[in-house]
Design an enzyme around this catalytic site. Structure first.
Site, short mmCIF file in Angstrom:
data_model
loop_
_atom_site.label_atom_id
_atom_site.label_comp_id
_atom_site.label_asym_id
_atom_site.label_seq_id
_atom_site.Cartn_x
_atom_site.Cartn_y
_atom_site.Cartn_z
N CYS A 1 -7.83 -2.60 -5.89
CA CYS A 1 -6.97 -2.50 -4.35
C CYS A 1 -6.93 -1.18 -4.06
CB CYS A 1 -5.80 -4.16 -4.66
SG CYS A 1 -4.59 -3.56 -3.01
N CYS B 1 -3.43 -0.92 -2.43
CA CYS B 1 -2.32 -1.41 -3.58
C CYS B 1 -1.89 0.40 -4.22
CB CYS B 1 -2.94 -2.21 -4.91
SG CYS B 1 -2.91 -3.95 -4.54
#
Length: 361
Positions: free
Chosen positions: A287, A290
């Site tokens: 991600c 993230c």
């Protein structure tokens, strides 16, 4: 052997017992090589683990060039067929006409028009896997991976052996950076009906999927070695109060990585005993947002040591992600006394800091 040398050797062994990591000194390579030939296990360097034996996982560098796109989160879901509709001969013929119009539109680069014709065909014949897979292929061309996945899922529900369904779901997952799932779908598609487009995408996806697998294996090995060190480490008997045990378990000022629901429940119990706020951060190695939030999250943990900052990788702790019904990352839950009191979804730096100020007092 001379008594003086034996005495020196005893002193050296005593030093090794106190600090085994000195065996990693390059000047002692001849000695460690000999020990390993006898089956000995040489401990990791001290800098490879923290004083508390927490393992800090590094980020994975992916090659996303020409693959990953911004997800089509804001687009409304496309129309899907109604499985309760009775398909007549007239419907089948009309669906074929709409499909032919869609193919002409695709050849002319009119992708929006192609989607409209394929939608008409799907509404007329909702039992055709090839129609869903064809519309998925158009959504891939339009850089709409989530729409493509919805159609590919529908195609595969009708026909689990749909090569096109697996192919375009794999390509769409690659566009979202879901490297392992993309590689699985593309391998299945390749075994069913290989084409050059699948081969080219696999060449881009497989190295990133392999990095995730290597990363997982590396940290699984490090965690096992950590547990072995803990088991071998002599621990003098100590009496601690429950509060001291809780503070020790929460490791103030650090981000706590948990890997199972049992481990998370232990952190919640410790936090509740001290009336501490817990921030539960769900993330994933693939991600991008993230990776943007991770340094901020670590700095917030250092800034607010009385708040418990917990991190969960959804691919590693699937049971925890399932329990919290995680549908997207990053997601941050604010927990007090075991109950959710607030949440932040997405890479919202300002929102996260605002919620901490609101609930952290």
């Amino acid at each position: 052997m001379e008594p003086e040398k034996i005495e020196d050797l005893k002193k050296f062994v005593d030093q090794c017992k106190i600090n085994p990591s000195i065996l990693n000194d390059p000047n002692l390579a001849f000695f460690t090589t000999y020990l390993q030939s006898l089956g000995a296990r040489i401990p990791l360097k001290t800098e490879d683990v923290t004083m508390e034996d927490d393992i800090i996982e590094s980020d994975i560098e992916f090659d996303e060039t020409g693959i990953v796109v911004n997800p089509d989160n804001d687009d409304p879901p496309q129309k899907m067929g109604d499985a309760s509709v009775e398909v007549t001969e007239e419907n089948l013929e009309a669906a074929q006409v709409s499909k032919a119009k869609a193919m002409d539109a695709i050849s002319e680069g009119k992708l929006d028009e192609a989607v409209e014709h394929l939608t008409e065909a799907i509404l007329l014949n909702p039992y055709s896997a090839i129609l869903y897979a064809s519309r998925a292929s158009v959504f891939v061309k339009m850089n709409k991976p989530k729409a493509a996945i919805r159609d590919a899922d529908a195609a595969l529900e009708i026909n689990p052996d749909s090569a096109k369904g697996n192919k375009y779901r794999g390509m769409a997952r690659a566009m979202l950076g879901q490297w392992e799932d993309a590689a699985k779908d593309l391998h299945v598609a390749s075994s069913l009906d290989f084409d050059e487009e699948i081969g080219l995408m696999l060449k881009k996806v497989k190295p990133n999927a392999r990095k995730i697998e290597d990363h997982r294996r590396k940290y699984e090995r490090l965690r096992k070695e950590r547990e072995l060190r803990k088991a071998e480490r002599p621990r003098p008997p100590q009496k601690k109060t429950p509060d001291q045990d809780a503070v020790s378990a929460l490791n103030e000022g650090h981000v706590l990585s948990v890997h199972s629901k049992t481990e998370l429940d232990t952190k919640f119990t410790a936090a509740s005993s001290l009336s501490r706020l817990v921030i539960l951060y769900f993330t994933a190695a693939w991600c991008g947002p993230c990776r943007f939030m991770c340094p901020l999250y670590q700095s917030l943990a250092e800034k607010h040591p009385k708040i418990v900052f917990v991190k969960v990788d959804i691919d590693e702790a699937r049971d925890v992600a399932a329990h919290w019904s995680i549908s997207s990352v990053p997601t941050f839950f604010f927990i007090k006394n075991g109950k959710e009191i607030d949440r932040v979804v997405g890479a919202d730096k300002a929102g996260l800091e605002t919620k901490i100020a609101q609930h952290g007092g």
